[in-house]
Design an enzyme around this catalytic site. Structure first.
Site, PDB file in Angstrom:
ATOM      1  CG  HIS A 172      -1.990  -1.201   1.151  1.00  0.00           C
ATOM      2  ND1 HIS A 172      -2.373  -1.656   2.231  1.00  0.00           N
ATOM      3  CD2 HIS A 172      -2.727  -1.529   0.344  1.00  0.00           C
ATOM      4  CE1 HIS A 172      -3.406  -2.286   1.988  1.00  0.00           C
ATOM      5  NE2 HIS A 172      -3.497  -2.609   0.412  1.00  0.00           N
ATOM      6  CG  HIS A 232       0.507  -4.130   5.058  1.00  0.00           C
ATOM      7  ND1 HIS A 232      -0.317  -3.661   3.967  1.00  0.00           N
ATOM      8  CD2 HIS A 232       0.977  -5.340   4.659  1.00  0.00           C
ATOM      9  CE1 HIS A 232      -0.534  -4.464   2.897  1.00  0.00           C
ATOM     10  NE2 HIS A 232       0.379  -5.679   3.168  1.00  0.00           N
ATOM     11  CD  GLU A 277      -0.921   0.458   4.709  1.00  0.00           C
ATOM     12  OE1 GLU A 277      -0.270  -0.880   4.798  1.00  0.00           O
ATOM     13  OE2 GLU A 277      -2.085   0.436   4.727  1.00  0.00           O
ATOM     14  CD  GLU A 284      -1.348  -4.080   9.253  1.00  0.00           C
ATOM     15  OE1 GLU A 284      -0.909  -2.646   9.144  1.00  0.00           O
ATOM     16  OE2 GLU A 284      -1.873  -4.542   8.523  1.00  0.00           O
TER      17      GLU A 284
END
Length: 610
Positions: A197, A339, A200, A430
Site C-alpha cells: 500500500h 504494512h 504505508e 503491521e
C-alpha cells in the site's frame, strides 16, 4: 589529470578545442557534479576528460583503459538512472576505451594518489548505522541506494527487476547470498516485501535501511550477518507500489500547508492503491474460497491450488502480475510483507470461513507453524508483544499476533495466495499506528524492528530440509513431502531439494512422486534446535497406478498448476496501458531544457527512453 598534453581530433572526433567547448559533452561534464548531487565526482569528469581531451605522447593519442571505464560505470550508472538520464554515449566502454594489452592508461591515476592519502588519514566508521541516513527516500533515491549497495557488496549482492508498475517504474529487488543470482542446493530462500500500500511507508524505509545494514555489517565482519548471508538467499523488494508512494508523498506534502489543527483523515488513504486505483492486497486470486468450498471432499488439499481461468478475466494489476510470476519462479520458503496502521503480526487465513464472511478465527493446517513464525517477529520487536494501546482493530490479538480472518476478513490477499499456491509461508507485519509517520520517527522504527527483521530471517532454518532422490542419486523435481496431521504438502525444487518449516516435536514425513513408491520417516525436532534437521529420501521406481489422491491435484474446470495467464488476458489489456505510459515518457526530464537551450541539435542520447 595526470598529463599535460592533449591532441586533436579527440577520441570522439572533435577537431578543435573550440568545437569541444561548444558541445553538449563538455557542458555535461561541467554540470555533472550538480546534476548527480556530488556522486561519482570527480571520477566521471576525469573519465570524460580522457575522451574529450585525451592523453598525447610522441604525437599520438593514447586511449584510456576499458577496465577503469567499466568499474566507474558499474558504481555510477545508478546515479544517472536516478535522474532518468542515459549513460553518456562518449563513455561507452567498448567503443572509446581499450584493453590493457592494447596499451591503455589509467585516467584516474592522479585521483588514486589523493585517495590513498585520505584513506590513510581517515578512521573507519564505528558501525554501519553511521552510514545510514534515517530519512525518507524518493523512488529514484531508493533505486540509487539499491544499485550503490550492489556495487559496494558485489560479491554477495545482485539486483534484478521483477517487472514494472503501471507508470513504468521498475519493481527492483536486491538479493543477498554468498553466490548471488543462483539457487544453491539446500539453501533456503526468503523474501521481504514493503510498501504494498503506497501510503504505508515505514516498511519501505526499514527495508532500505536493512539493505545498507546487511552490506555494511558483512564487510565489517559481523559473524551473525555473515552466517545469515552465507547460508540463506535473501530477496528484498522495498516497494511493490512505487506509484502509490509518489501519490502518498505528494499528499503528505500538500497536507503540510493545511491548517495544523485540521483533520488528517483527508489524506489517510491517498496513495494506498496503485495508479489504476487497484488495492494490490485484494487483487490476488482468491484461492481460499476454493479451499472452503472443497473442504468436505475426500482427500481435499490446501497446497499448489491452480489459478482459476476466470481470474484472468478481471483486472490484474501489473504489480500483482509481476509478484505472482516472481513467487512462482523461485522456491521461497518464508516471507513477510510490511504494512502500517496498527502494531501487530497477522497470519493466514485472511478470508473468514464464516458463511457470510464475518470476522472469525480461520486457521490453516499449519496454524501452529504460523503462530510460531508470527511470535518470532513480535517477540523480537521492542514493543509489539507488550503493546496495550490499540490504534487499530487488532483487539483480538494475543501477544502481538492475530489470525487475519479473526481480525479483518477479506479475499484476494497476498499471504493467502503464497500459502495456497506455493511452498511459501508468509505473514503480514503491521508496523505502527501512523501509516506515514514523521521523519524523526524513522530511526526509532529502525531500532524497534532491527532485531525482529534479523531473527525472522533466521527462522527460515527451522524445521527440516533434505533431498528427494531416485535410486541412481538423481534429484526428483516436484516430489511431494507431506507431514502426518497437516493437510498441506510442499514440493521439491529443481534438483530435488525441499524445506519444511515445522514446530518442535515428533513428526512423520512421507515423500512421494508419480512413478515411485512412497518413503516414510519419523523425525524428532528438539525445542532448542536452531538449524533445520536433514531428512533425505530415496524413492524406488514402481509401476504407475491410478491414485485417487494424485488425481485430486487438478481441480475440475480449473486446469493444471502450470497454467498461468493461459489466454494472455493480462498482456492484451496491458498493451493499451503501456502505450499510454510510453506517451507519458515522451515528456522530457527536468534537466532537458538546460541542454537544448544552448543551441545546436537536441542531445537525444541523454534520454533513457528515447
Amino acid at each position: 589529470m595526470a598529463y599535460t598534453q592533449t591532441m586533436f581530433p579527440n577520441i570522439v572526433g572533435h577537431k578543435t578545442r573550440e568545437e569541444v567547448e561548444l558541445g553538449t559533452e563538455y557542458l555535461l561534464l561541467s554540470v555533472v557534479e550538480t546534476l548527480l548531487g556530488g556522486e561519482c565526482t570527480p571520477d566521471i569528469r576525469m573519465l570524460g576528460c580522457s575522451v574529450l581531451a585525451p592523453r598525447c605522447e610522441k604525437d599520438k593519442v593514447l586511449k584510456p583503459c576499458r577496465s577503469i571505464c567499466e568499474a566507474v560505470r558499474k558504481s555510477c550508472v545508478h546515479a544517472f538512472e536516478g535522474i532518468d538520464m542515459a549513460w553518456p554515449y562518449f563513455l561507452d566502454c567498448d567503443r572509446f576505451f581499450v584493453s590493457d594489452q592494447e596499451g591503455c592508461y589509467d585516467p584516474l591515476e592522479g585521483l588514486r594518489a589523493e585517495e590513498e592519502v585520505e584513506a590513510f588519514s581517515s578512521a573507519p566508521p564505528e558501525d554501519s548505522s553511521t552510514m545510514i541516513q534515517f530519512t525518507y527516500h524518493s523512488n529514484a533515491q531508493m533505486n540509487s541506494i539499491i544499485k550503490k549497495t550492489e556495487a559496494r557488496c558485489s560479491d554477495i549482492a545482485t539486483t534484478y527487476s521483477i517487472g514494472r508498475s503501471v507508470e513504468g517504474k521498475d519493481l527492483l529487488v536486491i538479493e543477498f547470498s554468498n553466490n548471488p543470482g543462483e539457487h544453491e542446493l539446500l539453501e533456503p530462500e526468503i523474501k521481504y516485501i514493503g510498501n504494498m500500500h503506497g501510503n504505508e511507508v515505514m516498511g519501505r524505509e526499514l527495508l532500505i535501511y536493512l539493505i545498507q545494514y546487511l552490506c555494511s555489517e558483512y564487510l565489517l565482519g559481523n559473524e551473525r550477518i555473515q552466517t545469515l548471508i552465507n547460508t540463506t538467499r535473501i530477496h528484498i523488494l522495498p516497494s511493490m507500489n512505487p506509484d502509490g508512494y509518489d501519490m502518498a508523498a505528494s499528499g503528505v506534502e500538500d497536507s503540510n500547508y493545511a491548517d495544523e489543527e485540521g483533520p488528517r483523515y483527508d489524506t489517510w488513504n491517498i496513495g494506498r492503491n496503485n495508479a489504476q486505483n487497484i488495492d494490490l492486497n485484494r487483487n490476488f486470486p482468491d484461492l481460499t474460497s476454493i479451499v472452503y468450498s472443497r473442504r468436505r471432499h475426500k482427500g481435499y488439499r490446501t497446497d499448489h491450488i491452480p489459478i482459476p481461468d476466470f481470474y484472468w478475466l478481471g483486472k490484474v494489476a501489473p504489480e500483482t502480475y509481476a509478484v505472482m510470476k516472481w513467487i512462482r519462479s523461485i522456491p521461497f520458503v518464508l516471507s513477510a510483507n510490511f504494512h502500517g496502521g496498527d502494531l501487530v503480526v497477522s497470519y493466514p487465513y485472511d478470508l473468514s470461513k464464516h458463511p457470510l464472511e464475518r470476522n472469525m478465527f480461520s486457521p490453516t493446517p499449519d496454524d501452529q507453524v504460523f503462530k510460531f513464525l508470527a511470535r518470532t517477529y513480535a517477540n523480537a520487536h521492542e514493543t509489539m508483544a507488550n503493546y496495550s494501546e490499540w490504534c487499530g482493530s487488532s483487539r483480538d490479538s494475543q501477544g502481538g499476533i492475530v489470525n487475519g480472518a479473526q481480525w479483518y476478513s477479506f479475499a484476494g490477499g497476498m499471504q493467502d495466495f503464497n500459502y495456497l499456491h506455493t511452498n511459501c509461508l508468509e505473514i503480514t507485519v503491521e508496523l505502527g499506528c501512523d501509516k506515514f509517520p514523521a521523519e524523526e520517527e524513522l530511526y526509532t522504527g529502525w531500532q524497534e524492528n532491527k532485531e525482529a527483521l534479523l531473527t525472522f530471517m533466521e527462522a527460515v532454518h527451522r524445521g527440516v530440509k533434505g533431498i528427494v532422490k531416485d535410486e541412481d542419486g538423481n534429484g526428483i523435481k516436484g516430489a511431494r513431502v507431506s507431514v502426518r496431521g497437516i493437510r498441506h504438502d510442499i514440493t521439491t525444487a529443481e534438483n530435488g531439494d525441499y524445506w519444511r518449516l515445522l514446530t518442535p516435536g515428533i513428526h512423520i514425513l512421507t515423500a512421494s512422486a508419480p512413478g515411485y513408491t512412497r518413503a516414510m520417516k519419523k523425525v524428532h525436532l528438539p525445542a532448542r534446535m536452531r538449524k533445520a534437521g536433514r531428512v533425505d529420501f530415496v524413492l524406488q521406481k514402481s509401476v504407475l497406478e491410478p491414485d485417487t489422491e494424485e488425481d485430486d491435484i487438478n481441480i475440475p474446470s480449473m486446469g493444471t498448476y502450470e497454467r498461468f495467464d493461459p489466454y494472455n488476458h493480462f498482456e492484451r489489456y496491458a498493451a493499451a496501458e503501456m502505450t499510454q505510459i510510453q506517451e507519458q515518457r515522451a515528456e522530457k526530464p527536468w534537466w532537458w531544457n538546460y541542454f537544448v537551450s544552448s543551441g545546436g541539435s537536441a542531445p537525444t542520447w541523454l534520454l533513457r527512453h528515447y
